[in-house]
Design a protein around this motif. Structure first.
Motif, PDB file in Angstrom:
ATOM      1  N   GLY A   1      23.256  11.323   0.069  1.00 38.54           N
ATOM      2  CA  GLY A   1      22.872  12.700   0.361  1.00 38.54           C
ATOM      3  C   GLY A   1      22.281  13.461  -0.815  1.00 38.54           C
ATOM      4  O   GLY A   1      21.850  14.609  -0.668  1.00 38.54           O
ATOM      5  N   ALA A   2      22.237  12.827  -1.993  1.00 38.46           N
ATOM      6  CA  ALA A   2      21.731  13.547  -3.175  1.00 38.46           C
ATOM      7  C   ALA A   2      20.223  13.813  -3.043  1.00 38.46           C
ATOM      8  O   ALA A   2      19.744  14.878  -3.455  1.00 38.46           O
ATOM      9  N   LEU A   3      19.467  12.850  -2.503  1.00 35.83           N
ATOM     10  CA  LEU A   3      18.018  13.031  -2.337  1.00 35.83           C
ATOM     11  C   LEU A   3      17.748  13.411  -0.883  1.00 35.83           C
ATOM     12  O   LEU A   3      17.784  12.563   0.002  1.00 35.83           O
ATOM     13  N   LYS A   4      17.484  14.691  -0.659  1.00 35.98           N
ATOM     14  CA  LYS A   4      17.288  15.176   0.716  1.00 35.98           C
ATOM     15  C   LYS A   4      16.089  14.482   1.354  1.00 35.98           C
ATOM     16  O   LYS A   4      15.074  14.253   0.703  1.00 35.98           O
ATOM     17  N   PHE A   5      16.224  14.151   2.639  1.00 35.47           N
ATOM     18  CA  PHE A   5      15.104  13.474   3.302  1.00 35.47           C
ATOM     19  C   PHE A   5      13.971  14.455   3.603  1.00 35.47           C
ATOM     20  O   PHE A   5      14.156  15.668   3.593  1.00 35.47           O
ATOM     21  N   LEU A   6      12.792  13.896   3.837  1.00 32.98           N
ATOM     22  CA  LEU A   6      11.610  14.725   4.101  1.00 32.98           C
ATOM     23  C   LEU A   6      11.700  15.347   5.490  1.00 32.98           C
ATOM     24  O   LEU A   6      12.251  14.745   6.415  1.00 32.98           O
TER      25      LEU A   6
END
Ligand code: GUN
Ligand code: FE
Length: 422
Positions: A340-345
């Motif tokens: 969850g650290a890198l939010k999806f597009l």
């Protein structure tokens, strides 16, 4: 002045679509957008309006990384990783473009299918062959579609049938540039294939060439782990793969595109940001060649410019809508992998990458804001719109399920583009 009425959607910023239900767009005689309007402004009352009814009107697609001479291999031969894939399938296919008749047959199909898929601006690798590269440029010119064409420089680690010398790469790129002088839509781009294909002497000469004429540059960067390890061996003095380009003036001295960047981080990320070097994200290719998942959210957070590319034939499909879909899906795997650290597009972010963000490499392209080139697609999604979805859901459905059959009109720089002859 031309006036069009339709359901208009575009992304002035990545966060959200601007939506005009039954809205109007005015396009001036230079092919530039004058404005979009909910209601027809008083000054245009009585003027002729082309009405697209319930259809969608969106900016056209931009493909910032594709190999035109790999078109025959589209959708086949994806059982190897990058380096053996190049040697086994790709270099032998590209070698065939010495034969101008073969080149013409394949390049006509390629340009036609870009048209079919709604891509009006393309940055393409050609091959080492000057006649075939010129032909590709001429096919775009005849079609009325915009492109930057790269005569490829490669003088090491390839077959003799697909190698040129530093002098030839410089001379032939210059000749292509001169051939395209005064051409408003098609131009040349300096194209060292990638570090393993180019000696320091060639990299240096191509960097000088780019600066001499202020030509843009394209290449490949940090696509695959074996490739990165090889570059470390070949260029031991560079601090990272990107630095190997930077040292030769090929990393943002002029506008620069670097395809892939699956493993770009740290120093390389810093150099890209500092030098405004574009990441061209090619998620279909990265899946097919088992290369990796580029950290697009990190690039966006850091303010590194990002565009999308089909990377045929690492990628298997020309449609930038398909590429958008893969970008969305891979960003979700990256989200899960990073806990969850890198939010999806979001859909609007993916659409913005394909239109305004990629289009910026061509100037004011990829939006319907005032002053932008009117590059547009009319989408008749009646068959997909089975239960009166909202406009954003109609567009989402088209991105996931649509294809060239629903694209009923295409515009580039204000002009309607007819189907190119195969
Ligand atoms: N790196 C160097 N050449 C190529 C190519 O043709 N395709 C891809 N995907 N990567 C490359
Ligand atoms: Fe590529």
């Amino acid at each position: 002045m031309k006036l069009y009425r339709a359901n208009i959607m575009f992304t002035p910023s990545p966060e959200a679509f601007q939506v005009l239900e039954g809205g109007y767009v005015a396009v001036n005689d230079n092919g530039l957008v004058e404005g979009v309007y909910e209601q027809l402004p008083a000054e245009y009352k009585g003027a002729e309006v082309t009405d697209f009814g319930d259809k969608l009107l969106i900016p056209a697609m931009n493909d910032l990384h594709v190999h035109a001479p790999q078109y025959r291999n589209q959708g086949i031969a994806m059982d190897l990783e990058l380096l053996p894939w190049l040697n086994t399938y790709t270099f032998p296919e590209e070698s065939k473009y010495k034969d101008l008749a073969y080149a013409e047959k394949m390049y006509r199909r390629f340009v036609h299918d870009l048209w079919a898929n709604g891509t009006m601006r393309t940055v393409a690798f050609a091959t080492i062959h000057p006649e075939a590269s010129k032909l590709l440029a001429d096919l775009f010119t005849t079609a009325g579609m915009s492109a930057m064409i790269g005569l490829v420089g490669m003088n090491r680690n390839g077959p003799d049938t697909l190698s040129n010398t530093t002098e030839e790469a410089v001379r032939d790129t210059e000749a292509l540039m001169n051939h395209l002088k005064g051409n408003k839509l098609v131009s040349a781009i300096v194209t060292p294939r990638f570090v393993p294909s180019c000696t320091p002497d060639m990299l240096k000469a191509l960097g000088e060439l780019a600066r001499k004429y202020n030509l843009p540059v394209q290449s490949h960067l940090s696509e695959n782990r074996s490739e990165i390890a090889w570059v470390k061996e070949l260029e031991p003095e560079s601090t990272c793969y990107g630095d190997a380009y930077r040292r030769y003036g090929l990393f943002g001295d002029t506008p620069t595109l670097m395809a892939h960047c699956c493993y770009t981080e740290g120093e390389e990320l810093r150099l890209m940001k500092e030098n405004h070097v574009y990441v061209v994200h090619c998620p279909t290719s990265n899946c097919n060649l088992a290369s990796g998942m580029a950290p697009i959210r990190t690039f966006l957070n850091e303010g590194v410019p990002v565009a999308l590319g089909s990377d045929i034939s690492g990628g298997h499909h020309l449609s930038i809508f398909r590429v958008m879909q893969y970008a969305l899906q891979i960003s979700k795997l990256k989200y899960a992998e990073s806990k969850g650290a890198l939010k999806f597009l979001t859909l609007s972010e993916a659409f913005w990458l394909a239109t305004k963000s990629g289009g910026a490499f061509f100037g004011k392209v990829g939006s319907f804001e005032k002053g932008y080139a009117f590059d547009a697609l009319v989408i008749d999604d009646a068959d997909l719109n089975i239960d009166n979805y909202s406009l954003p859901h109609r567009l989402e459905r088209y991105v996931y399920l649509g294809d060239d059959r629903q694209i009923v009109k295409r515009f580039c720089a204000g002009k309607e583009i007819a189907e190119p002859k195969i």
